[in-house]
Design a protein around this motif. Structure first.
Motif, PDB file in Angstrom:
ATOM      1  N   SER A 202      31.410   5.793  26.352  1.00 19.42           N
ATOM      2  CA  SER A 202      31.043   4.739  25.399  1.00 19.42           C
ATOM      3  C   SER A 202      30.681   5.324  24.034  1.00 19.42           C
ATOM      4  CB  SER A 202      29.899   3.891  25.949  1.00 19.42           C
ATOM      5  OG  SER A 202      28.702   4.627  25.979  1.00 19.42           O
ATOM      6  N   ILE A 203      30.227   6.568  24.009  1.00 20.86           N
ATOM      7  CA  ILE A 203      29.930   7.226  22.724  1.00 20.86           C
ATOM      8  C   ILE A 203      31.227   7.577  22.012  1.00 20.86           C
ATOM      9  CG2 ILE A 203      28.935   9.305  21.663  1.00 20.86           C
ATOM     10  CD1 ILE A 203      26.821   9.205  23.974  1.00 20.86           C
ATOM     11  N   GLY A 204      32.238   7.950  22.788  1.00 18.57           N
ATOM     12  CA  GLY A 204      33.542   8.243  22.205  1.00 18.57           C
ATOM     13  C   GLY A 204      33.568   9.575  21.482  1.00 18.57           C
ATOM     14  N   PRO A 205      34.323   9.651  20.366  1.00 11.93           N
ATOM     15  CA  PRO A 205      34.490  10.924  19.666  1.00 11.93           C
ATOM     16  C   PRO A 205      33.183  11.575  19.202  1.00 11.93           C
ATOM     17  CG  PRO A 205      36.176   9.398  18.977  1.00 11.93           C
ATOM     18  CD  PRO A 205      35.212   8.617  19.837  1.00 11.93           C
ATOM     19  N   GLY A 206      32.119  10.822  19.114  1.00  8.12           N
ATOM     20  CA  GLY A 206      30.832  11.392  18.739  1.00  8.12           C
ATOM     21  C   GLY A 206      30.264  12.316  19.806  1.00  8.12           C
ATOM     22  N   ALA A 207      30.885  12.333  20.978  1.00  3.48           N
ATOM     23  CA  ALA A 207      30.412  13.174  22.084  1.00  3.48           C
ATOM     24  C   ALA A 207      31.342  14.360  22.316  1.00  3.48           C
ATOM     25  CB  ALA A 207      30.282  12.334  23.346  1.00  3.48           C
ATOM     26  N   ARG A 208      32.021  14.812  21.277  1.00  2.00           N
ATOM     27  CA  ARG A 208      32.988  15.916  21.437  1.00  2.00           C
ATOM     28  C   ARG A 208      32.367  17.177  22.030  1.00  2.00           C
ATOM     29  NH1 ARG A 208      38.028  15.059  19.825  1.00  2.00           N
ATOM     30  NH2 ARG A 208      38.430  13.576  18.181  1.00  2.00           N
ATOM     31  N   ALA A 209      31.108  17.415  21.785  1.00  2.00           N
ATOM     32  CA  ALA A 209      30.450  18.613  22.322  1.00  2.00           C
ATOM     33  C   ALA A 209      30.416  18.592  23.849  1.00  2.00           C
ATOM     34  CB  ALA A 209      29.043  18.749  21.764  1.00  2.00           C
ATOM     35  N   ALA A 210      30.606  17.420  24.446  1.00  2.00           N
ATOM     36  CA  ALA A 210      30.559  17.291  25.901  1.00  2.00           C
ATOM     37  C   ALA A 210      31.888  17.608  26.570  1.00  2.00           C
ATOM     38  CB  ALA A 210      30.136  15.864  26.280  1.00  2.00           C
ATOM     39  N   VAL A 211      32.932  17.872  25.801  1.00  2.00           N
ATOM     40  CA  VAL A 211      34.264  18.089  26.393  1.00  2.00           C
ATOM     41  C   VAL A 211      34.263  19.177  27.464  1.00  2.00           C
ATOM     42  CG1 VAL A 211      36.621  18.892  25.888  1.00  2.00           C
ATOM     43  CG2 VAL A 211      35.602  17.044  24.543  1.00  2.00           C
ATOM     44  N   PRO A 212      33.679  20.360  27.234  1.00  2.00           N
ATOM     45  CA  PRO A 212      33.713  21.373  28.305  1.00  2.00           C
ATOM     46  C   PRO A 212      33.045  20.892  29.602  1.00  2.00           C
ATOM     47  CG  PRO A 212      33.120  22.389  26.219  1.00  2.00           C
ATOM     48  CD  PRO A 212      33.090  20.903  26.007  1.00  2.00           C
ATOM     49  N   ALA A 213      31.902  20.223  29.484  1.00  2.00           N
ATOM     50  CA  ALA A 213      31.213  19.722  30.679  1.00  2.00           C
ATOM     51  C   ALA A 213      32.017  18.616  31.348  1.00  2.00           C
ATOM     52  CB  ALA A 213      29.816  19.224  30.315  1.00  2.00           C
TER      53      ALA A 213
ATOM     54  N   ALA B  27      24.276  11.803  23.626  1.00  2.00           N
ATOM     55  CA  ALA B  27      25.266  12.715  24.186  1.00  2.00           C
ATOM     56  C   ALA B  27      24.647  13.955  24.829  1.00  2.00           C
ATOM     57  CB  ALA B  27      26.298  13.102  23.132  1.00  2.00           C
ATOM     58  N   PRO B  28      23.657  14.623  24.212  1.00  2.00           N
ATOM     59  CA  PRO B  28      23.109  15.823  24.869  1.00  2.00           C
ATOM     60  C   PRO B  28      22.475  15.521  26.230  1.00  2.00           C
ATOM     61  CG  PRO B  28      22.561  15.843  22.543  1.00  2.00           C
ATOM     62  CD  PRO B  28      23.150  14.483  22.855  1.00  2.00           C
ATOM     63  N   ALA B  29      21.723  14.436  26.325  1.00  2.00           N
ATOM     64  CA  ALA B  29      21.094  14.076  27.605  1.00  2.00           C
ATOM     65  C   ALA B  29      22.152  13.701  28.633  1.00  2.00           C
ATOM     66  CB  ALA B  29      20.103  12.933  27.416  1.00  2.00           C
ATOM     67  N   ALA B  30      23.170  12.951  28.215  1.00  2.00           N
ATOM     68  CA  ALA B  30      24.230  12.557  29.141  1.00  2.00           C
ATOM     69  C   ALA B  30      25.021  13.780  29.597  1.00  2.00           C
ATOM     70  CB  ALA B  30      25.156  11.527  28.486  1.00  2.00           C
ATOM     71  N   THR B  31      25.239  14.731  28.697  1.00  2.00           N
ATOM     72  CA  THR B  31      25.957  15.950  29.066  1.00  2.00           C
ATOM     73  C   THR B  31      25.178  16.717  30.130  1.00  2.00           C
ATOM     74  OG1 THR B  31      26.945  16.073  26.870  1.00  2.00           O
ATOM     75  CG2 THR B  31      26.983  18.089  28.184  1.00  2.00           C
ATOM     76  N   ARG B  32      23.874  16.839  29.947  1.00  2.00           N
ATOM     77  CA  ARG B  32      23.042  17.517  30.953  1.00  2.00           C
ATOM     78  C   ARG B  32      23.087  16.769  32.283  1.00  2.00           C
ATOM     79  NH1 ARG B  32      19.817  17.955  26.458  1.00  2.00           N
ATOM     80  NH2 ARG B  32      18.479  16.234  27.100  1.00  2.00           N
ATOM     81  N   ALA B  33      23.137  15.438  32.237  1.00  2.00           N
ATOM     82  CA  ALA B  33      23.132  14.630  33.463  1.00  2.00           C
ATOM     83  C   ALA B  33      24.427  14.772  34.261  1.00  2.00           C
ATOM     84  CB  ALA B  33      22.869  13.165  33.127  1.00  2.00           C
TER      85      ALA B  33
ATOM     86  N   ALA C 273      27.307   7.817  35.891  1.00  2.00           N
ATOM     87  CA  ALA C 273      26.724   7.049  34.775  1.00  2.00           C
ATOM     88  C   ALA C 273      26.736   7.877  33.494  1.00  2.00           C
ATOM     89  CB  ALA C 273      25.309   6.605  35.120  1.00  2.00           C
ATOM     90  N   ALA C 274      26.496   9.179  33.627  1.00  2.00           N
ATOM     91  CA  ALA C 274      26.517  10.051  32.456  1.00  2.00           C
ATOM     92  C   ALA C 274      27.917  10.093  31.844  1.00  2.00           C
ATOM     93  CB  ALA C 274      26.069  11.457  32.846  1.00  2.00           C
TER      94      ALA C 274
END
Length: 75
Positions: free
Chosen positions: A27-38, A3-9, A20-21
């Motif tokens: 595909s990560i789903g709820p485990g990527a909640r930190a990416a919501v703002p991005a 998730a952190p790398a995909a968020t940066r991408a 793609a990011a």
């Protein structure tokens, strides 16, 4: 998770990388909640593919149903 790398991408100069990011975050789903703002920013991406992927990713990350696929209009 990636998730952190995909968020940066999501801010990569290449729209294919951004899309793609967003797909990876979906595909990560709820485990990527930190990416919501991005992802919220990415929903306004000038590239329609990226924006659509970000909308789908937000739904997945937030545990909502994803949008149905758009119908294909053939000539």
């Amino acid at each position: 998770s990636g998730a952190p790398a995909a968020t940066r991408a999501l801010t990569d100069e290449d729209a294919r990388v951004r899309a793609a990011a967003a797909t990876a975050l979906a595909s990560i789903g709820p485990g990527a909640r930190a990416a919501v703002p991005a992802l919220q920013v990415a929903t306004r991406d000038p590239d329609r593919t990226v924006a659509d992927a970000a909308v789908d990713a937000l739904a997945s990350v937030q545990g909502r149903p994803r949008r149905p696929p758009r119908p294909i209009h053939e000539p």
